[in-house]
Enzyme design. Structure first.
Site, PDB file in Angstrom:
ATOM      1  N   TYR A  56      40.159  35.672  24.266  1.00 46.29           N
ATOM      2  CA  TYR A  56      38.925  34.879  24.153  1.00 46.29           C
ATOM      3  C   TYR A  56      37.924  35.548  23.225  1.00 46.29           C
ATOM      4  CZ  TYR A  56      36.148  38.117  26.942  1.00 46.29           C
ATOM      5  OH  TYR A  56      35.460  39.217  27.374  1.00 46.29           O
TER       6      TYR A  56
ATOM      7  N   ASN B 146      44.580  40.601  30.033  1.00 47.37           N
ATOM      8  CA  ASN B 146      44.301  41.422  28.848  1.00 47.37           C
ATOM      9  C   ASN B 146      43.315  42.553  29.122  1.00 47.37           C
ATOM     10  OD1 ASN B 146      46.058  40.494  26.948  1.00 47.37           O
ATOM     11  ND2 ASN B 146      44.649  39.039  26.021  1.00 47.37           N
ATOM     12  N   TYR B 147      42.643  42.522  30.289  1.00 50.20           N
ATOM     13  CA  TYR B 147      41.878  43.691  30.725  1.00 50.20           C
ATOM     14  C   TYR B 147      42.696  44.362  31.819  1.00 50.20           C
ATOM     15  CZ  TYR B 147      37.887  41.857  28.072  1.00 50.20           C
ATOM     16  OH  TYR B 147      37.057  41.409  27.073  1.00 50.20           O
ATOM     17  N   ARG B 148      43.873  44.760  31.453  1.00 50.95           N
ATOM     18  CA  ARG B 148      44.856  45.230  32.422  1.00 50.95           C
ATOM     19  C   ARG B 148      44.298  46.341  33.297  1.00 50.95           C
ATOM     20  NH1 ARG B 148      49.998  44.461  32.164  1.00 50.95           N
ATOM     21  NH2 ARG B 148      50.156  44.456  29.893  1.00 50.95           N
TER      22      ARG B 148
ATOM     23  N   TYR C 127      41.712  39.338  34.581  1.00 50.90           N
ATOM     24  CA  TYR C 127      42.195  38.951  33.258  1.00 50.90           C
ATOM     25  C   TYR C 127      43.300  39.906  32.816  1.00 50.90           C
ATOM     26  CZ  TYR C 127      41.878  38.014  28.178  1.00 50.90           C
ATOM     27  OH  TYR C 127      42.156  37.698  26.873  1.00 50.90           O
TER      28      TYR C 127
END
Ligand SMILES: Cc1cc2nc3c(=O)[nH]c(=O)nc-3n(C[C@H](O)[C@H](O)[C@H](O)COP(=O)(O)OP(=O)(O)OC[C@H]3O[C@@H](n4cnc5c(N)ncnc54)[C@H](O)[C@@H]3O)c2cc1C
Ligand SMILES: *[C@@H]1O[C@H](CO)[C@@H](O)[C@H](O)[C@H]1NC(C)=O
Ligand SMILES: *[C@@H]1O[C@H](CO)[C@@H](O)[C@H](O)[C@H]1NC(C)=O
Ligand SMILES: *[C@@H]1O[C@H](CO)[C@@H](O)[C@H](O)[C@H]1NC(C)=O
Ligand SMILES: *[C@@H]1O[C@H](CO)[C@@H](O)[C@H](O)[C@H]1NC(C)=O
Ligand SMILES: *[C@@H]1O[C@H](CO)[C@@H](O)[C@H](O)[C@H]1NC(C)=O
Length: 540
Positions: A182, A473-475, A471
């Site tokens: 995003y 992608n914010y692992r 999220y």
């Protein structure tokens, strides 16, 4: 770009001579023996004794603390073409080697280059070709290309097309697109993954598949479910989106003394309801106050509007008059100018050259880092915000930021099951927590990790629950992880439903179908469903 589907045949012809003990040497020998390569693979295979090994490994490490990992990759392969990836996948299975695929290397837990088992890295940085088709508003982008390279290449062809992906120019399209992605265009056009129309992936059998060949299930899974569980993604075909030739950006700072709390209270009521062309992110952190020796909390309202300043000012005056936005706070620029602006905000620097900030793959690197995420459905009450500010004041923490990214617009229109990324309508904003520290050592690491865990715990009553959304992608491995070996569906659901909600089940089904023996795995890879017990027996 051409696809070939004859690999299965090649693999059948290819005799695996080295069936002796599994050593890195045998793995490398297998790579060298792999048939029908146009570019010799030996030029792009780096063992630990190769003088370039360390610099190749280090090049895409964004968080230095992970470069101290005790287990380093035994081999790094930097493919020049598809056959090099195919060889690596086939030979790795032959020689009991796990692989980690790395595109931009921004994984928050370093999963693209750190593992606790013998492994090799497939680093895609040589595969970064980008072909823009202005007439049909599409582009093919290879997975090793960064966002900066993609944005730059689009802007060289046209000023009125863009792509709705992330902000940071050094992030790889391989990781970001496959996990969602995003940025400033999200409210108008959704995520990067919402705008992918085709892809090339190499599966566990070494087959190169396009959308048609992989089928809609796998194509669904790799747009938000993470690429790492399913194969190696080589390239994406994306739908470019129209952007006006003039956009407007601003970055307005307000401290607590300048009513930051009140403005954020109001922002929570309007940010997801405003015109979908406007995106106003709030970055909150501790700063030195103008009063000597004191500190305060500052909120930066970082924004991009797809239109001119004359249209923007009255819109913000109407919805968020508390901000007191002035014409002189705003800059009119092109879409690519807004990308450069956003990166300058991120780097805390002024940027002169477009190409410097967009094409430099190595400018982001921090010593130590931990990030987490949340999603908010109801405005956080003022007491909740004040408690958050108190945590940010903590002087045992070096550098922390909490970012609120507004939802609404296009995000409300896309169904939760359209792609694996499920966090859609009903959310006001997304929260990103990050803490960065320079200080070395275990004590400092523990102190910062404990602080962010405390913050996360504190936020629990104010954010989504059952499950508490996160999220991909914010692992964050704190929310749950796999065993090193067999992991039940039940256990993986602990983290799986946080990232994927009800889509987790379908991801497991796709995984079971395309990679039944769970070759593509890591601490948070999608597990396989059936024959779990059998698989367990086979591997011990
Ligand atoms: C400074 C910074 C800024 C960020 N800004 C944003 C932002 O604005 N918006 C946003 O949405 N996210 C943002 N992120 C998060 C980012 O989207 C993720 O970290 C993303 O996974 C990074 O992709 P990568 O290719 O750089 O990372 P990598 O570490 O290379 O990969 C991440 C994961 O994807 C897998 N993977 C990578 N390439 C492939 C491939 N070709 N095939 C299969 N699997 C693959 C890896 O194995 C790993 O599991 C940011 C991260 C950082 C560090
Ligand atoms: C990493 O290694 C360096 C040099 O060996 C050392 O000084 C540093 O303390 C290590 N950092 C961590 C987090 O272990
Ligand atoms: C755009 O798409 C049309 C229809 O598929 C095709 O005929 C045309 O060649 C394409 N244009 C370009 C530049 O690829
Ligand atoms: C803060 O808000 C108060 C009351 O609404 C207002 O009087 C004051 O001018 C504002 N301060 C700033 C710096 O905007
Ligand atoms: C804030 O003030 C402290 C102490 O006066 C100083 O050490 C620090 O560098 C300052 N930070 C910034 C970002 O200016
Ligand atoms: C990329 O950025 C880094 C950090 O700002 C800088 O040290 C390096 O020289 C830059 N590289 C190039 C090729 O400009």
């Amino acid at each position: 770009m051409m696809c070939c589907f004859t690999v299965a045949a090649i693999v059948l012809l290819f005799s695996f001579s080295s069936s002796s003990a599994d050593t890195p040497e045998n793995f490398v020998q297998c790579l060298y023996n792999y048939p029908r390569m146009t570019n010799p693979i030996s030029n792009v295979v780096y063992t630990q004794t190769n003088p370039s090994y360390s610099s190749i490994l280090d090049m895409s490490i964004r968080i230095s603390m992970f470069s101290n990992s005790s287990t380093k990759p035994q081999v790094i392969v930097t493919p020049l073409d598809v056959s090099h990836i195919q060889a690596t996948i086939i030979c790795a299975q032959r020689h009991g080697m796990q692989i980690r695929t790395r595109s931009g290397g921004h994984d928050y837990e370093g999963l693209s280059y750190v593992a606790r088992v013998p492994f090799s890295i497939v680093d895609l940085f040589n595969l970064r070709q980008i072909t823009v088709n202005v007439e049909n508003r599409t582009a093919w982008v290879q997975a090793g290309a960064t966002l900066g390279e993609l944005y730059y290449t689009i802007s060289q062809k046209t000023k009125t097309l863009g792509f709705p992906a992330g902000v940071c120019a050094t992030v790889g399209t391989g990781g970001l697109f496959s996990g969602g992605g995003y940025g400033f265009l999200m409210r108008k056009y959704g995520l990067a993954a919402d705008n992918i129309i085709d892809a090339h992936i190499i599966d566990v059998n070494g087959n190169l598949l396009d959308r048609k060949a992989m089928g809609e299930d796998l194509f669904w899974a790799i747009r938000g479910g993470g690429g790492a569980s399913f194969g190696v993604i080589v390239a994406w075909k994306i739908k470019l989106v129209p952007v006006p030739s003039t956009v407007t950006v601003f970055n307005v700072a307000r401290t607590l003394e300048e009513n930051a709390t009140e403005i954020i209270q109001k922002w929570q009521l309007v940010a997801n309801k405003m015109d979908e062309r406007i995106f106003i992110r709030v970055d909150v952190k501790k700063v030195n106050s103008s009063e000597h020796g004191k500190q305060t909390i500052q909120a930066n309202f970082v924004s991009m509007f797809q239109g001119g300043v004359e249209e923007l000012i009255p819109m913000v005056q109407k919805s968020l008059p508390e901000l007191g936005l002035d014409r002189k706070d705003c800059t009119e620029t092109s879409w690519i100018g807004s990308v450069v602006f956003a990166n300058a905000v991120l780097l805390g620097s002024s940027v002169n050259e477009v190409t410097d900030v967009l094409l430099n793959r190595t400018q982001i690197r921090v010593n130590n880092f931990k990030g987490k995420s949340d999603y908010v459905r109801k405005p956080i009450p003022v007491d909740g915000l004040r408690g958050l500010w108190r945590l940010l004041y903590d002087d045992k923490v070096e550098d922390a930021v909490v970012q609120f990214a507004p939802y609404g617009g296009r995000m409300d229109e896309i169904s939760e099951s359209e792609i694996p990324f499920p966090h859609r309508s009903g959310y006001i904003f997304h929260v990103h927590y990050a803490v960065i520290w320079q200080e070395e050592g275990d004590e400092a690491a523990r102190r910062h990790m404990n602080w962010i865990k405390k913050l996360y715990k504190y936020m629990e009553p104010y954010v989504s629950n059952s499950p508490r959304a996160a999220y991909l992608n914010y692992r964050d491995l704190d929310i749950g992880m796999n065993n090193n070996g067999y992991t039940s569906y039940h256990q993986a659901s602990i983290w799986g439903v946080k990232y994927f909600g009800n889509n987790f089940r379908r991801l497991v089904e796709v995984k079971t179908k395309v990679d039944p023996h769970d070759f593509f795995r890591n601490e948070q890879s999608i597990p396989t469903l059936s024959k779990e017990e059998n698989y367990y027996q086979e591997t011990i």
